[in-house]
Design a protein around this motif. Structure first.
Motif, short mmCIF file in Angstrom:
data_model
loop_
_atom_site.label_atom_id
_atom_site.label_comp_id
_atom_site.label_asym_id
_atom_site.label_seq_id
_atom_site.Cartn_x
_atom_site.Cartn_y
_atom_site.Cartn_z
N LEU A 83 58.89 -58.94 -35.92
CA LEU A 83 60.18 -58.17 -35.41
C LEU A 83 60.70 -58.24 -34.48
O LEU A 83 61.39 -57.35 -34.07
CB LEU A 83 58.46 -58.16 -33.39
N ALA A 84 61.69 -59.93 -34.32
CA ALA A 84 62.60 -59.94 -33.96
C ALA A 84 63.69 -59.28 -35.77
O ALA A 84 64.94 -59.03 -35.53
CB ALA A 84 62.95 -61.69 -34.40
N ALA A 85 63.49 -59.79 -36.72
CA ALA A 85 63.81 -60.08 -37.54
C ALA A 85 64.46 -57.48 -37.64
O ALA A 85 65.27 -57.15 -37.84
CB ALA A 85 63.23 -59.59 -38.77
N SER A 86 62.96 -56.78 -37.14
CA SER A 86 62.63 -55.53 -37.27
C SER A 86 64.15 -55.37 -36.17
O SER A 86 64.33 -54.44 -36.63
CB SER A 86 61.13 -54.92 -36.92
N GLU A 87 64.14 -55.56 -34.84
CA GLU A 87 65.74 -55.33 -33.77
C GLU A 87 66.77 -56.13 -34.72
O GLU A 87 67.99 -55.14 -34.31
CB GLU A 87 64.74 -55.98 -32.70
N LYS A 88 67.03 -56.67 -35.37
CA LYS A 88 68.22 -56.97 -35.65
C LYS A 88 68.44 -55.79 -36.67
O LYS A 88 69.61 -55.94 -37.38
CB LYS A 88 67.94 -58.41 -36.12
N LEU A 89 67.54 -55.64 -37.77
CA LEU A 89 67.39 -54.51 -38.03
C LEU A 89 67.75 -53.63 -38.37
O LEU A 89 67.88 -52.15 -38.82
CB LEU A 89 66.45 -54.71 -40.17
N GLY A 90 67.98 -52.96 -36.30
CA GLY A 90 67.81 -52.06 -36.09
C GLY A 90 66.51 -50.63 -36.36
O GLY A 90 66.87 -49.55 -35.90
N LEU A 91 65.29 -51.66 -36.63
CA LEU A 91 64.23 -50.35 -36.64
C LEU A 91 63.12 -50.42 -35.65
O LEU A 91 63.78 -50.90 -34.52
CB LEU A 91 63.74 -51.48 -37.60
N GLU A 92 62.86 -49.21 -35.76
CA GLU A 92 61.70 -48.93 -34.44
C GLU A 92 60.89 -50.40 -34.10
O GLU A 92 60.93 -50.14 -32.64
CB GLU A 92 60.43 -47.42 -34.43
N GLY A 93 60.09 -50.84 -35.26
CA GLY A 93 59.16 -52.03 -34.58
C GLY A 93 58.70 -52.18 -36.02
O GLY A 93 58.86 -51.77 -36.89
N ILE A 94 57.43 -52.50 -35.48
CA ILE A 94 56.60 -53.51 -36.29
C ILE A 94 55.06 -52.46 -36.03
O ILE A 94 54.91 -52.05 -34.59
CB ILE A 94 56.04 -54.56 -36.27
N ILE A 95 54.23 -52.64 -37.10
CA ILE A 95 52.51 -51.91 -36.30
C ILE A 95 51.94 -53.49 -36.82
O ILE A 95 51.95 -53.64 -38.45
CB ILE A 95 51.78 -51.00 -37.77
N CYS A 96 51.20 -54.03 -36.29
CA CYS A 96 49.81 -55.48 -36.57
C CYS A 96 48.73 -54.86 -36.69
O CYS A 96 48.21 -53.76 -36.13
CB CYS A 96 50.18 -56.62 -35.25
N LYS A 97 48.43 -55.10 -38.29
CA LYS A 97 46.91 -54.77 -38.42
C LYS A 97 45.87 -56.54 -38.30
O LYS A 97 46.35 -56.36 -39.59
CB LYS A 97 47.02 -53.67 -39.60
#
Length: 316
Positions: free
Chosen positions: A162-176
């Motif tokens: 999640l932290a990496a996704s925020e750093k890259l400016g992404l909306e978020g993640i899906i946990c499956k």
């Protein structure tokens, strides 16, 4: 779609990161249009609300013919110059149906189908298989092309992902959950979406007039959602995030929907009320104590949503 069963997409619930990473895989949450793809002799794409959107995405047609035929789930996205998915760039393509315009848009705003699940192969439904096994079968299909791909599963610590996704400016993640079946048409915590920003769908119930550079146009849109009883309730107005093009498009779409009385309980003297038929998406900071969205910003229309689907999720 001949011979292939029709499946409604499984939906994720908003929530927190899992506390046991060993039981979960993670994926990027893409900012696009959900689509279930049916690849046989030809490709058919159906939106989340079951509409045939195949004609709008001609660059995906070469996913077919497929032998054996299959059904996949994924998200249609476009990318900005920084390599991030851009919902704004999708807007001119979402409602376009004129063949020549579609062809031109496919060249200037090309789309990519991010395929993340496999629901059916040949005459075999895969819904009951665990998520991880479905993903392994999907990866074996080797669906890599100029306008489609299978994005990687992201393993390891959910906190780090999640932290990496925020750093890259992404909306978020899906946990499956790795053992989760595919549940067509159901929203389940077996798929949990964790966002870096908050966004939600809203029903447009009217507008307030603009001033200054927006004189004679829309100043802000009046928003509503359905409460737990199914009644539409007013949740405030959004006046930022618009482009001139989006305002002109909204103006044209809202004119024929005018109605004399509001569809919600709200007293706004300068409002023009409309039939609650259009769904939009906004980002916001939080809900206020009186049930309004704080600091909403317009993201665009959602033609893949119907007004009846728009409810207030207490976790959103």
């Amino acid at each position: 779609m001949t011979g292939l069963p029709r499946y409604a997409p499984m939906l994720a619930m908003a929530g927190a990161l899992p506390d046991d990473d060993s039981r979960w895989d993670y994926e990027v949450k893409f900012d696009g249009i959900r689509a279930v793809g049916y690849a046989g002799q030809r490709l058919r794409l159906l939106s989340r609300n079951g509409k045939d959107i195949t004609a709008a995405w001609p660059e995906l047609a070469d996913l077919a013919p497929a032998e054996p035929p299959y059904v996949v789930d994924g998200e249609i996205v476009t990318f900005d110059t920084g390599g991030r998915t851009s919902f704004e760039a999708l807007q001119p393509r979402m409602h376009q149906r004129h063949p020549s315009t579609i062809r031109e848009l496919a060249k200037s705003v090309p789309a990519v189908y991010m395929i993340f699940d496999l629901l059916h192969v040949g005459d075999r439904p895969l819904l009951g298989l665990p998520y991880r096994q479905r993903r392994e079968l999907l990866e074996q299909l080797d669906l890599r092309g100029p306008h489609w791909q299978v994005p990687p599963r992201l393993r390891g610590s959910g906190t780090n992902v999640l932290a990496a996704s925020e750093k890259l400016g992404l909306e978020g993640i899906i946990c499956k959950r790795i053992d989760s079946p595919y549940l067509p048409g159901r929203r389940s915590s077996l798929w949990t979406k964790v966002k870096n920003v908050r966004d939600r769908e809203v029903v447009i119930v009217g507008w307030r007039p603009g001033a200054g550079r927006r004189a004679g146009s829309i100043g802000s849109l009046l928003m509503a959602v359905h409460d737990e009883t199914g009644e539409l309730v007013y949740i405030g107005n959004v006046g930022t995030g618009f482009t001139r093009r989006s305002l002109d498009d909204l103006w044209a779409r809202l004119q024929p929907l005018r109605r004399p009385e509001p569809a919600v309980e709200a007293r706004i003297p300068d409002a023009t009320w409309v039939e609650p038929e259009l769904v939009g998406e906004v980002s916001y900071t939080e809900w206020t104590g009186d049930g309004r969205l704080r600091h909403p910003s317009w993201r665009g229309l959602r033609f893949d949503r119907s007004p009846g689907e728009v409810t207030r999720d207490p976790r959103s």
